[in-house]
Design an enzyme around this catalytic site. Structure first.
Site, PDB file in Angstrom:
ATOM      1  N   LYS A  12       0.496  49.576 -15.099  1.00 56.54           N
ATOM      2  CA  LYS A  12      -1.165  48.064 -14.477  1.00 56.54           C
ATOM      3  C   LYS A  12      -2.001  48.239 -15.095  1.00 56.54           C
ATOM      4  O   LYS A  12      -2.602  46.913 -14.901  1.00 56.54           O
ATOM      5  CB  LYS A  12      -1.328  48.633 -13.206  1.00 56.54           C
ATOM      6  CG  LYS A  12       0.067  49.410 -12.170  1.00 56.54           C
ATOM      7  CD  LYS A  12      -0.062  49.576 -10.656  1.00 56.54           C
ATOM      8  CE  LYS A  12       1.279  49.852 -10.569  1.00 56.54           C
ATOM      9  NZ  LYS A  12       2.075  50.918 -10.817  1.00 56.54           N
TER      10      LYS A  12
HETATM   11  C1  LIG Z   1       3.423  51.929 -10.685  1.00 58.53           C
HETATM   12  C2  LIG Z   1       4.529  52.058 -11.169  1.00 58.53           C
HETATM   13  C3  LIG Z   1       5.787  51.781 -11.301  1.00 58.53           C
HETATM   14  C4  LIG Z   1       6.281  51.038 -10.783  1.00 58.53           C
HETATM   15  O1  LIG Z   1       6.104  49.071 -11.280  1.00 58.53           O
HETATM   16  P1  LIG Z   1       6.385  48.183 -10.265  1.00 58.53           P
HETATM   17  O2  LIG Z   1       6.489  47.056 -10.923  1.00 58.53           O
HETATM   18  O3  LIG Z   1       5.761  48.722  -8.634  1.00 58.53           O
HETATM   19  O4  LIG Z   1       8.024  48.295 -10.332  1.00 58.53           O
HETATM   20  C5  LIG Z   1       6.342  52.565 -12.353  1.00 58.53           C
HETATM   21  N1  LIG Z   1       5.601  53.557 -13.308  1.00 58.53           N
HETATM   22  C6  LIG Z   1       4.262  54.127 -12.746  1.00 58.53           C
HETATM   23  C7  LIG Z   1       3.448  54.876 -14.055  1.00 58.53           C
HETATM   24  C8  LIG Z   1       3.619  52.940 -12.112  1.00 58.53           C
HETATM   25  O5  LIG Z   1       2.089  53.602 -12.133  1.00 58.53           O
END
Ligand SMILES: *Cc1c(COP(=O)(O)O)cnc(C)c1O
Length: 465
Positions: free
Chosen positions: A112
């Site tokens: 993120k």
């Molecule tokens: C947020 C997150 C996901 C999921 O991603 P999306 O875009 O919501 O599908 C997967 N792995 C980690 C470590 C995350 O922080």
């Protein structure tokens, strides 16, 4: 470039408008009116560029004339300057076909950061153009709050308040949030659970006078700016593996469907991605949909990969909109029906279309631990639980003869208990976080009461105005 809502009843907005609004006023998600496309020659010209430069060029068509290209370039450089790997998103080969695209070298060790670090600079820039200031409020169960806090800390025109349930996050998660002591960051430990925190945030947004007074904002994963900022790493990885002259597949550990949607957007832009593998844990709504056209809501169960513990993948609405040939009325009707019945009815012919490109994979916690152990044994590579699910998915469903890009979404040190269970030792935190346990924490405590929270937010934001 203009953006329209998937439900068709919100006013179209430009990139800056979409960045600040997030969700459409009709409850829909903003989508670009058309997908920008790079020719094969234009894609080849991106090969080998430094990541920040490549990112600026891939994101530029989405920004349109809201932001001058030189400014976007400078923001990309600043956003990724703090990453702990010079390649920003290095690609690590695990076997003859599987490549881990490491998206966890940012300040909070999860993918993120790629989108949110840039979003912080975009907010500052757009708000300066408008001479405005916003107060972002959000709730976290522990996982995602720190990425938003790190992105907004020290920004000129943004204050950020994150509510977390007191005593219900892990110590690492809490410290990643509460040791960020920038004056525009407020952490609040609420006496309650995560749902209480989320309800408080919703109630603040529903309090129209308060919302106006504070100029409240959010940085949800449905914000199209975040999707746009997730496209470049798929472009970079595919180019490194021979695109546009060779096809690739992707395998993505999926929760809200934002990350895999960005890979799909890269394909719309001309990157030859032949297959999208959607990897999930026991919360397998997407897997059931892709394998059996069964998109039905069940309760969320905790797993070793908490960021994929979801009931409904909000960004799926964007793919649905495309699948229904961008018919907003049909999208809205399908979503309304889904909300009412807990089951999404996708016409069989449309479902067959999705199935040609997407496949679903599900892995239990036991399977996840076994995959972490196997990847460590066979490739001397430590995958975090989310990444491990996608590696297993790539092994099982990767098309013969094509390289598979696995989105490695978190650093293994974020999940030391699961790693220890799988391989018998705890991974060390990387150097920039190794003193996390010595750093000073700063946060407020509050009861689960709207008035108390609003007072805290108001006093905090007014100090900075
Ligand atoms: C947020 C997150 C996901 C999921 O991603 P999306 O875009 O919501 O599908 C997967 N792995 C980690 C470590 C995350 O922080």
């Amino acid at each position: 470039m203009l953006y329209m809502s998937t439900r068709g009843r919100a006013e179209p907005k430009d990139f800056a408008g979409v960045l600040l609004a997030g969700l459409g006023s009709d409850g829909g998600l903003y989508m670009p009116e058309s997908w920008p496309r790079f020719s094969a020659a234009e894609l080849r010209a991106l090969r080998g560029l430094p990541y920040a430069e490549l990112a600026a060029r891939v994101i530029a068509p989405f920004v349109g004339d809201c932001i001058a290209f030189a400014d976007l370039q400078a923001m990309c450089r600043r956003a990724y300057a703090g990453f702990a790997h010079p390649a920003i998103v290095p690609l690590v080969q695990l076997d003859s076909a599987i490549f881990a695209l490491e998206l966890f070298h940012g300040p909070t060790l999860a993918f993120k950061d790629l989108a949110l670090q840039l979003a912080g600079h975009l907010f500052d820039h757009v708000l300066a153009q408008r001479d405005e200031r916003v107060c972002i409020v959000g709730a976290t169960s522990g996982d995602t709050g720190s990425a938003a806090i790190e992105a907004m800390a020290g920004r000129d025109r943004v204050d950020i308040t994150i509510l977390h349930p007191e005593g219900r996050t892990s110590e690492v998660q809490r410290r990643q949030m509460t040791t960020v002591t920038a004056p525009n960051v407020l952490n609040v430990a609420v006496k309650g659970n995560f749902d209480d925190c989320q309800d408080l945030v919703k109630a603040m947004f529903a309090d129209a006078p308060f919302r106006r007074e504070m100029n409240l904002s959010a940085v949800n994963s449905i914000n199209f700016a975040r999707i746009a900022a997730q496209i470049p790493y798929y472009v970079a990885a595919a180019l490194a593996l021979g695109a546009p002259d060779r096809e690739v597949a992707v395998s993505v550990p999926t929760g809200n469907f934002g990350n895999v949607l960005a890979a799909w957007a890269a394909r719309q832009m001309g990157v030859p991605v032949q297959k999208f593998i959607v990897a999930s844990n026991r919360n397998d709504i997407l897997c059931r949909f892709l394998n059996a056209n069964d998109m039905s809501v069940r309760g969320v169960e905790p797993s070793l990969s908490p960021s994929m513990d979801i009931q409904v993948s909000s960004n799926f609405e964007r793919l649905l909109f495309e699948l229904l040939d961008r018919d907003a009325a049909a999208t809205e009707a399908t979503m309304a029906d889904f909300r009412a019945t807990g089951r999404m009815a996708v016409p069989d012919g449309k479902w067959q279309e999705i199935r040609r490109e997407f496949s679903g994979f599900r892995l239990s916690d036991e399977g996840t631990l076994a995959e972490i152990a196997r990847t460590w044994r066979d490739a001397a590579y430590l995958a975090d639980p989310h990444t491990a699910v996608a590696v297993a998915a790539a092994r099982e469903q990767g098309p013969v003869g094509l390289p598979v890009i696995v989105a490695a979404t978190a650093h293994p040190a974020k999940f030391p208990d699961a790693i220890e269970q799988a391989v018998g030792f705890r991974p060390a935190l990387p150097p920039h976080l190794s003193d996390l346990y010595e750093r000073k924490e700063q946060y407020e405590r509050a009861p689960n009461e709207l008035a108390a929270i609003e007072t805290l937010v108001r006093n905090f934001a007014n100090r900075n105005r």
